[in-house]
Motif scaffolding. Structure first.
Motif: not given
Length: 86
Positions: A57-69
């Motif tokens: 879930e932390a990874t999923r949420r991180l990927r949703e940020t503007s910098y996460g990808n």
């Protein structure tokens, strides 16, 4: 470095620091998100099983940020026992 096992996280972060890397640590998934927001890492070593928010879930949420990808996320786990694999 996000890991709820203090000894494991501390040891790995020390090794990375010895090699010249700038390292931040977190003990759970929510803390990992807060640290990433402030630090903006290039790579995250993410434990799969953590309290408050697991690594998935932390990874999923991180990927949703503007910098996460742009962040490379490497999954870590201590789930290597036969019962864990099953």
């Amino acid at each position: 470095m996000a890991d709820d096992n203090y000894d494991s996280g501390h040891t790995l972060s020390l090794l990375l620091k010895i090699k010249g890397h700038d390292v931040r640590t977190a003990g759970d998934g929510l803390e990992a998100l807060a640290v990433a927001e402030e630090f903006r890492p290039d790579i995250v070593l993410m434990d799969v099983s953590m309290p408050k928010l697991d690594g998935y879930e932390a990874t999923r949420r991180l990927r949703e940020t503007s910098y996460g990808n742009d962040i490379m996320i490497v999954a870590l786990t201590g789930w290597g026992q036969p019962d864990d694999i099953a």
